[in-house]
Design a protein around this motif. Sequence first.
Motif, PDB file in Angstrom:
ATOM      1  N   ARG A  20      -3.384 -10.972   3.499  1.00  0.00           N
ATOM      2  CA  ARG A  20      -3.019  -9.776   4.255  1.00  0.00           C
ATOM      3  C   ARG A  20      -1.643  -9.247   3.859  1.00  0.00           C
ATOM      4  O   ARG A  20      -1.107  -8.339   4.492  1.00  0.00           O
ATOM      5  N   LEU A  21      -1.061  -9.829   2.818  1.00  0.00           N
ATOM      6  CA  LEU A  21       0.243  -9.400   2.321  1.00  0.00           C
ATOM      7  C   LEU A  21       0.080  -8.800   0.931  1.00  0.00           C
ATOM      8  O   LEU A  21      -0.789  -9.212   0.161  1.00  0.00           O
ATOM      9  N   SER A  22       0.934  -7.853   0.611  1.00  0.00           N
ATOM     10  CA  SER A  22       0.897  -7.194  -0.689  1.00  0.00           C
ATOM     11  C   SER A  22       2.269  -7.287  -1.339  1.00  0.00           C
ATOM     12  O   SER A  22       3.243  -7.723  -0.709  1.00  0.00           O
ATOM     13  N   ALA A  23       2.367  -6.876  -2.578  1.00  0.00           N
ATOM     14  CA  ALA A  23       3.655  -6.844  -3.264  1.00  0.00           C
ATOM     15  C   ALA A  23       4.636  -6.005  -2.452  1.00  0.00           C
ATOM     16  O   ALA A  23       4.315  -4.904  -2.012  1.00  0.00           O
ATOM     17  N   GLY A  24       5.809  -6.571  -2.208  1.00  0.00           N
ATOM     18  CA  GLY A  24       6.806  -5.904  -1.379  1.00  0.00           C
ATOM     19  C   GLY A  24       6.812  -6.370   0.060  1.00  0.00           C
ATOM     20  O   GLY A  24       7.774  -6.119   0.785  1.00  0.00           O
ATOM     21  N   SER A  25       5.737  -7.037   0.493  1.00  0.00           N
ATOM     22  CA  SER A  25       5.696  -7.602   1.844  1.00  0.00           C
ATOM     23  C   SER A  25       6.583  -8.841   1.918  1.00  0.00           C
ATOM     24  O   SER A  25       6.939  -9.435   0.892  1.00  0.00           O
ATOM     25  N   THR A  26       6.912  -9.242   3.142  1.00  0.00           N
ATOM     26  CA  THR A  26       7.761 -10.421   3.347  1.00  0.00           C
ATOM     27  C   THR A  26       7.062 -11.452   4.204  1.00  0.00           C
ATOM     28  O   THR A  26       6.536 -11.137   5.269  1.00  0.00           O
TER      29      THR A  26
END
Length: 245
Positions: A120-126
Amino acid sequence: MTSTILITGASSGIGRETALHYARNGWTVYAVARSADKLAELSAEVPQRIVPVSLDLTDSAALTSWFAKLPAELRFDVVLLNAGNCEYVEATNLDISAFERTFELNVLAVVRAVKEALPRLSAGSTLAIVSSMAHFFPFTRAEAYGASKAAISYFADSLRVDLHDTGIKVCLIEPGFIDTPLTQKNDFAMPFLMPVAQAAERIYSGIAAGKPRLRFPRRLSLMLKLLSALPYGLRIKLANRMKQQ
């Protein structure tokens, strides 16, 4: 477009205050905790910004099921894994069940949540993981708690290396003494005790700045770093002296 964060341990302490801070700054907050009643009170503080999620993180089947039911397109900008507990033990009669409970919530539940949250996370997510400064120094009766936090700090640091190429950022949060219901149970002096609202602001601004690690209060961090730099034998003597105070 509204940014979205998932926060565990959101019913009290750092988790609750941080959920309110994000919601008041316009974020949609998925607030996760076991207590449905406390989550209802939390969501009423900032209506339409907080999504209460009553969930026991130690129930792996329930955790997997909840993530599977989320809309396929939902992505989190931040996942903050904050849930945790502290149990003190007696070295002469170690309570194995206390170790099991502590590691189940402070370590294994975090690992399970990371496994479920990563898709559920993408590039740029933390991905932010809350540990503690407790593992910096051998404090009395903290064998279970300190060991669990040492484990989760190492996990976060290693995870950051392996997720580097995905663009997902990992933020390790290692607070000191924060004024929460958990620390209010302590019967010993807590140097540089920080108000929980200030801790929430540090987390909010630190994650926004893309910092890989947050440690606060700074004075306590510096003090513990100095203690860690002492010769090993001197550290042992100092730890024993502190225990007797």
